[in-house]
Scaffold this motif. Structure first.
Motif, short mmCIF file in Angstrom:
data_model
loop_
_atom_site.label_atom_id
_atom_site.label_comp_id
_atom_site.label_asym_id
_atom_site.label_seq_id
_atom_site.Cartn_x
_atom_site.Cartn_y
_atom_site.Cartn_z
N ALA A 106 0.65 -1.32 -0.08
CA ALA A 106 -0.01 0.00 0.04
C ALA A 106 0.93 1.22 -0.11
CB ALA A 106 -0.74 -0.06 1.13
N ALA A 107 1.93 1.30 0.78
CA ALA A 107 2.82 2.59 0.75
C ALA A 107 3.92 2.19 -0.34
CB ALA A 107 3.38 2.75 2.18
N GLY A 108 3.69 1.63 -1.37
CA GLY A 108 5.01 1.26 -2.23
C GLY A 108 4.98 1.97 -3.14
N GLY A 109 5.97 1.95 -4.25
CA GLY A 109 6.56 2.77 -5.21
C GLY A 109 7.75 2.22 -5.78
N CYS A 110 8.39 3.09 -6.51
CA CYS A 110 9.57 3.14 -7.19
C CYS A 110 10.76 4.05 -6.74
CB CYS A 110 9.62 3.03 -8.52
SG CYS A 110 8.25 2.00 -9.41
N ARG A 111 11.85 3.68 -6.42
CA ARG A 111 13.07 4.77 -6.24
C ARG A 111 14.44 4.17 -7.03
NH1 ARG A 111 13.36 1.99 -0.79
NH2 ARG A 111 11.78 3.72 -0.10
N LEU A 112 15.22 5.29 -7.12
CA LEU A 112 16.49 4.73 -7.75
C LEU A 112 17.18 3.64 -6.87
CD1 LEU A 112 18.05 8.02 -9.23
CD2 LEU A 112 17.15 6.03 -10.45
N ALA A 113 17.91 2.67 -7.50
CA ALA A 113 18.89 1.77 -6.95
C ALA A 113 20.23 1.86 -7.33
CB ALA A 113 18.08 0.43 -7.15
N ALA A 114 20.45 2.40 -8.46
CA ALA A 114 21.91 2.40 -9.08
C ALA A 114 22.33 3.83 -8.86
CB ALA A 114 21.53 1.78 -10.63
N ASP A 115 23.55 3.90 -9.26
CA ASP A 115 24.51 5.09 -9.48
C ASP A 115 24.28 5.56 -10.72
OD1 ASP A 115 26.22 7.36 -9.70
OD2 ASP A 115 27.90 6.25 -8.59
N LEU A 116 23.64 6.20 -11.06
CA LEU A 116 23.37 6.74 -12.58
C LEU A 116 24.80 7.49 -13.17
CD1 LEU A 116 19.84 8.30 -12.74
CD2 LEU A 116 20.57 5.91 -13.02
N SER A 117 25.65 7.78 -12.41
CA SER A 117 26.74 8.27 -12.82
C SER A 117 27.46 7.23 -13.59
CB SER A 117 27.68 9.08 -11.91
OG SER A 117 28.12 8.30 -10.94
N GLN A 118 27.05 5.99 -13.26
CA GLN A 118 27.95 4.78 -13.51
C GLN A 118 27.47 3.96 -14.67
OE1 GLN A 118 31.11 4.03 -12.27
NE2 GLN A 118 30.79 6.06 -11.42
N ARG A 119 26.22 4.34 -15.22
CA ARG A 119 25.44 3.77 -16.20
C ARG A 119 25.29 4.85 -17.36
NH1 ARG A 119 23.52 -1.08 -15.19
NH2 ARG A 119 22.09 -0.75 -16.91
N SER A 120 25.52 4.36 -18.50
CA SER A 120 25.62 4.98 -19.74
C SER A 120 24.16 4.91 -20.43
CB SER A 120 26.61 4.40 -20.79
OG SER A 120 26.49 3.39 -21.26
N LEU A 121 24.05 5.86 -21.38
CA LEU A 121 22.87 5.80 -22.35
C LEU A 121 22.90 4.47 -23.09
CD1 LEU A 121 20.47 7.13 -23.70
CD2 LEU A 121 21.96 8.21 -25.25
N TYR A 122 24.11 4.15 -23.46
CA TYR A 122 24.14 2.94 -24.32
C TYR A 122 23.68 1.74 -23.38
CZ TYR A 122 26.59 -1.30 -26.74
OH TYR A 122 26.53 -2.39 -27.34
N ASP A 123 24.02 1.47 -22.16
CA ASP A 123 23.54 0.57 -20.95
C ASP A 123 22.28 0.54 -21.04
OD1 ASP A 123 26.15 -0.02 -20.43
OD2 ASP A 123 26.15 1.37 -18.60
N LEU A 124 21.32 1.83 -20.88
CA LEU A 124 19.96 1.89 -20.71
C LEU A 124 19.30 1.36 -22.03
CD1 LEU A 124 17.59 3.04 -19.00
CD2 LEU A 124 17.64 5.13 -20.29
N MET A 125 19.79 1.73 -23.34
CA MET A 125 19.43 1.35 -24.47
C MET A 125 19.27 -0.38 -24.43
SD MET A 125 21.08 4.12 -26.92
CE MET A 125 20.34 3.12 -28.69
N MET A 126 20.37 -0.93 -23.97
CA MET A 126 20.49 -2.43 -23.94
C MET A 126 19.55 -2.99 -22.82
SD MET A 126 22.62 -3.03 -26.43
CE MET A 126 22.30 -1.53 -27.06
N ASP A 127 19.57 -2.20 -21.96
CA ASP A 127 18.62 -2.72 -20.83
C ASP A 127 16.97 -2.64 -21.26
OD1 ASP A 127 20.37 -2.97 -19.01
OD2 ASP A 127 20.29 -1.04 -17.98
N MET A 128 16.82 -1.74 -22.14
CA MET A 128 15.32 -1.61 -22.99
C MET A 128 15.47 -2.74 -23.95
SD MET A 128 13.47 0.37 -20.91
CE MET A 128 14.22 0.05 -19.79
#
Length: 135
Positions: free
Chosen positions: A58-80
């Protein structure tokens, strides 16, 4: 190669999560103007990739779990699940009849060089920098 709508939406989701607060999917979808079914799908992928944490209940949601300075746009594209290939002949399993019949292919060689530079450029930009302008 184009960044898909899914990766664009993933960037928007990450943007709202920069404050480290817990946000519901409905709140994220509304604030970032993302259709809620897409938001659920993308959040699932971001969670699987370890970029965000999903808190259930009930009190849930989402939050960041990773250091975004260590992840690239390329990484995100592959994750997607995107492919960053300029051409289908850049894919490892592509069967090229021209190459089979004539040996090498100068077009493939040139595209491979461009592909390498493009991948390097996508890897050079952290998600943090993209989302904050480096601030």
């Amino acid at each position: 190669m184009v960044i898909t709508r899914e990766t664009d939406y993933a960037l928007r989701i990450l943007r709202i999560l920069l404050d480290d607060d817990l946000h519901t999917v409905g709140e994220i979808a509304s604030a970032e103007m993302i259709p809620q079914p897409f938001a659920y799908k993308i959040i699932k992928k971001l969670s699987k990739a370890g970029i965000i944490q999903v808190v259930r209940g009930a009190a849930g949601g989402c939050r960041l779990a990773a250091d975004l300075s260590q992840r690239s746009l390329y990484d995100l594209m592959m994750d997607m699940g995107e492919k960053s290939s300029l051409s289908s002949c850049m894919e490892p399993d592509y069967m090229c009849s021209w190459k089979e019949n004539h040996g090498g292919c100068t077009i493939h060689c040139q595209l491979a060089a461009i592909q390498s530079k493009l991948d390097q450029e996508l890897q050079a930009h952290s998600l943090w920098h993209i989302l904050t302008g480096g601030h």
